[in-house]
Scaffold this motif. Sequence first.
Motif, PDB file in Angstrom:
ATOM      1  N   ALA A 137      39.848  36.710  41.841  1.00 46.62           N
ATOM      2  CA  ALA A 137      40.242  36.560  43.250  1.00 46.62           C
ATOM      3  C   ALA A 137      39.221  37.250  44.153  1.00 46.62           C
ATOM      4  O   ALA A 137      38.863  36.742  45.220  1.00 46.62           O
ATOM      5  N   SER A 154      36.084  37.608  43.568  1.00 52.41           N
ATOM      6  CA  SER A 154      34.898  36.766  43.658  1.00 52.41           C
ATOM      7  C   SER A 154      35.106  35.619  44.632  1.00 52.41           C
ATOM      8  O   SER A 154      34.195  35.234  45.362  1.00 52.41           O
ATOM      9  N   TRP A 155      36.347  35.068  44.651  1.00 54.28           N
ATOM     10  CA  TRP A 155      36.609  33.983  45.607  1.00 54.28           C
ATOM     11  C   TRP A 155      36.504  34.492  47.035  1.00 54.28           C
ATOM     12  O   TRP A 155      35.953  33.821  47.906  1.00 54.28           O
ATOM     13  N   ALA A 173      32.961  34.683  47.853  1.00 52.86           N
ATOM     14  CA  ALA A 173      32.391  33.356  48.094  1.00 52.86           C
ATOM     15  C   ALA A 173      32.758  32.883  49.500  1.00 52.86           C
ATOM     16  O   ALA A 173      31.914  32.362  50.242  1.00 52.86           O
ATOM     17  N   ALA A 174      34.029  33.095  49.881  1.00 51.42           N
ATOM     18  CA  ALA A 174      34.461  32.703  51.227  1.00 51.42           C
ATOM     19  C   ALA A 174      33.660  33.465  52.273  1.00 51.42           C
ATOM     20  O   ALA A 174      33.250  32.911  53.300  1.00 51.42           O
ATOM     21  N   LEU A 213      31.226  30.988  43.800  1.00 50.67           N
ATOM     22  CA  LEU A 213      32.538  30.490  43.384  1.00 50.67           C
ATOM     23  C   LEU A 213      32.475  30.008  41.942  1.00 50.67           C
ATOM     24  O   LEU A 213      33.333  30.357  41.115  1.00 50.67           O
ATOM     25  N   GLY A 246      33.424  33.255  40.244  1.00 46.90           N
ATOM     26  CA  GLY A 246      34.848  32.971  40.405  1.00 46.90           C
ATOM     27  C   GLY A 246      35.439  32.221  39.227  1.00 46.90           C
ATOM     28  O   GLY A 246      36.628  32.367  38.938  1.00 46.90           O
TER      29      GLY A 246
END
Lengths: 226, 486
Positions: free
Chosen positions: A43, A45-46, A49-50, A72, A76
């Motif tokens: 999570a 990592s997400w 990425a966002a 991601l 992710g």
Amino acid sequence: MLVQHLDPLASSLFSLLAIVSLLLSFVMLGSRWLKNYLYAFAAESWAIAALSAAVGHYGGYPELYVVAVLTLLFRGLLLPYLIWRIIGRLEVDREIHEILQPSSGLVIGALFVMFALAVSYRIAAEFHLELTIAVLALTVMLSMKLIGFLMLAVRHEAISQILGLLVLENGIFLGSQILVPGMPLLIELVILFDLLVIVACFGVLVGYLVTHVGTTSALDLKRLVG
Amino acid sequence: MTSIGGLLLALTLAPSIALLGCLGARRPRIAEMLNLLASAISFACALPLPFLVDGRQMLFWSDYVLLDRVSAWVVLCSAIVYFLASIYAVGYMRLLKEDHRLFRFYALFAGFGLTTLVGPLMNSVGIYWIAIELTTLVSTFLVAYERVAESMEAAWKYIMVVSAGISLALLGTILFYWAGSFVLGPTYQMTWAVLREAAPRMNPALTILAFLLVLVGYGTKVGLAPMHSWLPDAHSESPAPVSAMLSGALLNTAMIGIVRFLGITRAADLGQLPQLVLVAFGALSLLIGALFIVRQRGIKRLMAYSSIEHMGMVALGFGFGGTLGVAGALYHMLNHSLNKSLMFFGAGNMMRAYGTKEILGINGVSRRFPVQAALWLAGAVAVTGAPPFGLFLSEFTIMRAGLKPSFSWAVYVMAVLLIVIFVGFMNHFRSMYCGPAEDAAPPGGKVSAWCAVPMWLALAPLLVLGLWWPAGIWSYLTSIAPSVSP
């Protein structure tokens, strides 16, 4: 410099994502189940990425979209999958011998964040950036670093140690997205790839540890002293 | 320029081809010869490099490769150790009787040689970090090669401690980039030269923070105390040729990063703090080295702690600074590379002959292996910094560099600890050489030529460099000094 003139919406979005990542590293610090570490890491990592995508959008760095997609995919999805496979091969699914209770770990983590904030504030003040997101970015970067080291120090399972290392890397990556979004793409890509190789190496080594030593806990690695 | 480019190409291509060849051929004898050939080519290409570079920086391959006097010197050190270790490996690895997976060893060994040769040549600060990380990943599997519990433990500690440490260096590198972005704008190529030029205008507080992070990060890889904990384990549990590479080639490759960052702080004019921190790390490494050498029981761990001591010495040299300090430290790198190869080769031979890693299990060496014993003892005298060998000259030069008011305390510490180390080392050798007579087997133990020749090849230049510091090398090394320290 991106952080100097950032519109409030972007600023609050960045803050939100950075703080979510920091909270997720506290989730890792406060849990003792290996699977939980893994989900929290994915999570985190997400969220990063966002953040990359958001920085790319608001800062006008289109190449960061590539970084976001790769983050991601690699951090992710692929890395958690690899680690999930390693966990699947092991017989442990939680930390057994704790040096530090998770609750005490959380308190120490909070102290680390305070320390990181003090350092970041001091550094940001040098550039008259005290009121910008730079303080938060530096704080999150340094405190994830410290939390990662805390995890390395107090956790013994091989998986927790790998994840501790990845938290160190995530912290650096997160901070660098906000502070130096213009960093050459090549370096970011190679570092992503490098992480993949590290985790692959760890996977092989964990396999060796199980076969030749019969344990994956660092507490049992005490033949070599002096 | 083009001829140097060709040399660099051959330098890096030879081990790469050997790596692929070993994996392709999968035959032990072919693999060992391929690796030996590659190391000989690399050595032949690295040898002329210091003569060909002049004071300028030379860039190759779209500016990714940087050849200057520092990198030519460190590449030469790595190439020497890689060549000697490759000769030694042929004899040593046959003793292990594991021919079926020997090609993997040589593939990894060539890869390790490649990374230690390439690392110092990287022009981009970020890519240098990646090269250092790659050296860790490749060498971990060499440390784990013997597949016993001890070497697994050593490999795990090695990759864990060094990866964690080196992530600090990445953080420091990012902060350097950030500090530079206030001067150069958000996007720029972060090379050593660019950072150096921007350094005077970078913010001092941020630069200091970044330098300290980088120093601790790469210092972990160099094995400076107190970040040295991985080093004795990894050096003692890996096969002897790998120990020699770890000690003689890898540590220098990471040291060059610290040296270059030190040059950047010098350009930024940050006062004495960076040097003071380096001296403190160096003195602590010497202390840790001395304490553990005195009460050591494992023969290769003894050599490993000696590596910590010598890296501390190099750190002291760069920390003291000045022409003498920098020239002494660089000279020390070369001497240490030669000497530590010799010591690990000797330790590997004795380990195999007596079947133990314990100092107590080895006795009567001088009776069983008279020639080996003399050779190894000469190496031991050299490694403690006694004349007439190269390390004496370089340590003496470093000591002279420290004789200024701000660092004289470190020189006294250094002098006392060197005596302690000398006594400790010689005491261990006494016990191994003059063990109880009844246990000692008759003379006539055999050490293969593959295992003995590289020891001679290491000792000869060590003796020459100790008796005579060529004027060419002196002026070469002193010309590096202004870029590193005041």
